[in-house]
Write an enzyme that holds these catalytic residues in place. Sequence first.
Site, PDB file in Angstrom:
ATOM      1  N   ARG A 299      88.536 -24.901  -3.421  1.00  0.00           N
ATOM      2  CA  ARG A 299      88.749 -23.732  -2.604  1.00  0.00           C
ATOM      3  C   ARG A 299      88.779 -24.705  -0.986  1.00  0.00           C
ATOM      4  NH1 ARG A 299      87.662 -18.785  -1.515  1.00  0.00           N
ATOM      5  NH2 ARG A 299      86.337 -18.846  -3.761  1.00  0.00           N
TER       6      ARG A 299
ATOM      7  N   ASP B 152      93.637 -13.182  -3.299  1.00  0.00           N
ATOM      8  CA  ASP B 152      91.929 -13.039  -3.092  1.00  0.00           C
ATOM      9  C   ASP B 152      91.634 -13.116  -4.453  1.00  0.00           C
ATOM     10  OD1 ASP B 152      90.091 -12.517  -1.565  1.00  0.00           O
ATOM     11  OD2 ASP B 152      89.766 -10.580  -1.973  1.00  0.00           O
TER      12      ASP B 152
ATOM     13  N   LEU C  59      91.372 -13.165  10.015  1.00  0.00           N
ATOM     14  CA  LEU C  59      92.445 -12.661  10.080  1.00  0.00           C
ATOM     15  C   LEU C  59      92.562 -11.715  11.825  1.00  0.00           C
ATOM     16  CD1 LEU C  59      94.833 -15.133  10.596  1.00  0.00           C
ATOM     17  CD2 LEU C  59      96.454 -13.428   9.381  1.00  0.00           C
TER      18      LEU C  59
ATOM     19  N   CYS D 237      91.255 -15.225  21.211  1.00  0.00           N
ATOM     20  CA  CYS D 237      90.220 -13.911  21.491  1.00  0.00           C
ATOM     21  C   CYS D 237      89.718 -14.449  22.675  1.00  0.00           C
ATOM     22  CB  CYS D 237      89.089 -14.422  20.558  1.00  0.00           C
ATOM     23  SG  CYS D 237      89.200 -13.828  18.932  1.00  0.00           S
TER      24      CYS D 237
ATOM     25  N   CYS E 115      82.163  -2.022   5.568  1.00  0.00           N
ATOM     26  CA  CYS E 115      81.918  -2.113   6.727  1.00  0.00           C
ATOM     27  C   CYS E 115      82.891  -2.105   7.259  1.00  0.00           C
ATOM     28  CB  CYS E 115      80.490  -2.374   6.951  1.00  0.00           C
ATOM     29  SG  CYS E 115      79.711  -2.521   8.919  1.00  0.00           S
TER      30      CYS E 115
END
Length: 375
Positions: free
Chosen positions: A57, A132, A156, A186, A239
Site C-alpha cells: 500500500r 478501492d 479528496l 483548505c 457518516c
Amino acid sequence: MADLVTEIRERALALGFDAFGIAPAEARPDLGDKLAAALAAGWHGDMDWMAETAERRASPKALWPEARSIIMLGINYGPDSDPMAMLARKSTGNISVYARNRDYHDIIKGRLKEVAGLLSRRTGAEVKVFVDTAPVMEKPLAQAAGLGWQGKHTVLVSRQFGSWLFLGAIFTLAELPVSEPMAESCGSCRRCLDICPTNAFPAPFQLDARRCLAYLNIEHKGPIPAEFRKAMGNRIYGCDDCLAVCPWNKFASETREAKLFAREDLREPPLSELLALDDAGFRALFAGSPIKRIGHGRFLRNALIAAGNSGDAALLPAVEARLGDGDPLVRGAAVWALAQLADGERVRRGAEAHAGGERDADVKAEWAAVLPEVV
C-alpha cells in the site's frame, strides 16, 4: 502522446467520468512514512488488512514494480439534497450518500476497464485497474494527478466537485505525460473538523478510524462502543458530516449531471421497516448495494442504535422483537435501545423475559448496565 491522452480523456468523460489526471508511479514517496505512523498509532482500528498490506500500500511501485504511470479518474456523486437535514428525521435511517445507489465499485470498474482497454490498444502497454479493493492509496495519488487535494478530513476535495468524488485508478506500463499536482487549498477552514460528532480527527489531515462513525457502523464487527452510541444518531450506514459541510461542495451541485441519484427507497427508509427485515428481506432490499456487505446482523445493530436515539416509542415493539434474536450482536443493541425508549417497568419486563437465559457475555453486560439486579 498528447493526442493519445486527449483521446483517452475524452473517452473517459463520455463514459461518465468527471475528473481525469495522470501521476507518475513514483509519486508521493512520503506515503510509506505516513502510513507507518498511522498504523503505529492504531488509527486503523480493526482493519487488520491495512497493516497486512502496508508494504504494498505504501507505494504503487511496491504493488506493481514495472508500473510507469497512473491514470486517476473520478465520478461526481454529490447529493441532490442536504445530507445533514436528514439527521433531524430521527425515525428514519440515514444512509451515507455514496451507498444510496448501486455499489460504486460496480459502477466504476466496468468503465475503468473500457478506458484501460483503449489505452492498451493504442500503446500495446499492459494495464491494471483498481477500485478501492486493492492496496492503493487513491486519495494521495489523485492529488498527485491534479484531481484535487486531501482535505483536513483526509477525503479528496476538488475545486469542481467538492468532497464528492468516487475514485478509480489505472496503472500502466506506458510512460504518459503527467498532470500538475493540486495544491492543498483548505486555508483556515476547519468546518469538517468541528462538525465531527466524535472528535475523530487528532489533528488536521489525520483520522483516527476508531472514533469515526463510518468506521464503527461499517467496518467494526462488535457492539458499538457505549461512548459513541448517542453520537450515532440515526446514521445506520456511514457518516457524511465532514464531507457535507465542505464549502467547495457548492460547485459539485452546479456541475452535476443526473447520473447517480439515490434510490427512492434508500433516501429516508423508516426504521420500523428496517427493523422488521429478516435476512432474506435485507439481502433483497440491498441487492447491488455496498450495504449488503456488512451483513444482516451488523445492519440491525446499527438500526437498533438509531431506534434508541429516535425518541420514538412507537418503535418499541420492533425493538422488543429483537431481544430474542439469534445474533448476540443484535440482542445487545436491542437491550440498549429498549433502555433508551421504555420506562423502567417495561425494561424490567424485558429483562425478566430474556436476561436470565442469556449466555453471551456482551449481551449480559448490556443487561447488567440497564438492570444489574436482574442479571
